[in-house]
Write a protein that holds these residues in place. Structure first.
Motif, PDB file in Angstrom:
ATOM      1  N   PRO A  30      -5.553  -0.241  20.921  1.00  0.00           N
ATOM      2  CA  PRO A  30      -6.472  -0.176  22.065  1.00  0.00           C
ATOM      3  C   PRO A  30      -6.115   1.034  22.924  1.00  0.00           C
ATOM      4  N   SER A  77     -15.647   5.529  20.944  1.00  0.00           N
ATOM      5  CA  SER A  77     -15.469   5.116  19.550  1.00  0.00           C
ATOM      6  C   SER A  77     -14.012   4.712  19.327  1.00  0.00           C
ATOM      7  N   GLU A  78     -13.813   3.441  18.975  1.00  0.00           N
ATOM      8  CA  GLU A  78     -12.438   2.944  18.828  1.00  0.00           C
ATOM      9  C   GLU A  78     -11.628   3.745  17.813  1.00  0.00           C
ATOM     10  N   ASN A  79     -12.272   4.185  16.739  1.00  0.00           N
ATOM     11  CA  ASN A  79     -11.483   4.841  15.694  1.00  0.00           C
ATOM     12  C   ASN A  79     -11.270   6.329  15.959  1.00  0.00           C
ATOM     13  N   GLY A 134     -10.433   7.099  19.388  1.00  0.00           N
ATOM     14  CA  GLY A 134      -9.387   6.810  20.363  1.00  0.00           C
ATOM     15  C   GLY A 134      -9.132   7.907  21.366  1.00  0.00           C
TER      16      GLY A 134
END
Length: 272
Positions: free
Chosen positions: A107, A156-158, A160
């Motif tokens: 996270p 976008s989480e990926n 980061g």
């Protein structure tokens, strides 16, 4: 009808520095090929001796210098190497970025300080450090181009913590343009592509799914190609873009206009 202009971009005979070639899938490689096709002379700069050996096989006798931008002494050595060539360079491509995803995606609020600062050093500060070190080998009206992303406002989480770093890179363009304007007409711009199929992107967890999703959202249903992004970088490196300063030129094949495509929404809300 006007006469044809074979050197429309005005790059023939110009010398350009290209930093960041890793292999034939690299944005930097495609930019270099575009420059060469326009008659420019490309000087390659890579990260390591191992990389130099592999790139040299691709380019033959063209010069390749080594500079790991994490180390100030190597940046200074590159400066001396380029001064020794006796050339003034009309352009510089900064296609350098790094983030350590080896521990998987965390996270955002758990981003390790060391990882963030190292990525900032390599991906953002290096543009400032290289520009300062190489200012004496750049032509008075040179064009400096870096590679950013199409948006830093999509969480976008990926991707980061690299998005805030790219945002800092984008901001630095204005400050570099301002400070260089005190003694030159050097321009600083970025090309901001959407998702690309490169070796570097393949190392980002979950990137393939994002890339395939982008293909669905882009109106033409085909992802942006590395060559398409590189073509814009070549334009920005050319005198034809002389009126563009301190900008990130977005190249996303229309992806940002089509996030709410009816077919994509239907499949997301009513999966079969």
């Amino acid at each position: 009808m006007s006469d044809p202009q074979p050197d429309y971009l005005g790059l023939a005979g110009k010398s350009v520095i290209v930093l960041g070639v890793a292999n034939k899938k690299s944005v930097a490689w495609q930019v270099a090929q575009g420059l060469i096709a326009c008659g420019a002379e490309v000087t390659f700069v890579v990260r390591s001796e191992e990389r130099r050996a592999s790139v040299q096989k691709l380019i033959g006798s063209r010069p390749v210098f080594v500079c790991d931008v994490e180390f100030e002494d190597q940046i200074q050595r590159l400066r001396e190497d380029l001064i020794a060539t006796g050339k003034k360079f009309a352009g510089l491509l900064h296609s350098i970025a790094f983030a350590d995803y080896s521990d998987g995606m965390k996270p955002f609020h758990e981003t390790p300080k060391r990882a963030f600062l190292r990525a900032m050093d390599i991906s953002c500060y290096s543009l400032m450090a290289l520009s300062n070190a190489l200012k004496d080998v750049l032509a008075e009206d040179a064009s400096v181009v870096t590679v950013s992303i199409s948006t830093t406002r999509m969480a976008s989480e990926n991707y980061g913590y690299m998005a805030p770093i790219k945002a800092a890179l984008d901001s630095s363009l204005a400050f570099l343009a301002k400070s260089f304007s005190r003694f030159s007409r050097v321009r600083f711009n970025a090309v901001g592509p959407s998702l690309l199929k490169t070796s570097a992107s393949a190392g980002i967890p979950g990137y393939i799914d994002s890339y395939l999703y982008a293909e669905q959202v882009i109106p033409r249903k085909a992802a942006l190609t590395t060559e398409e992004a590189a073509n814009v970088a070549v334009f920005l490196l050319s005198p034809r873009s002389s009126g563009i300063q301190a900008q990130n030129l977005i190249v996303d094949a229309g992806m940002s206009t089509n996030y709410f495509d009816a077919d994509v929404i239907r499949r997301a809300m009513r999966p079969e």
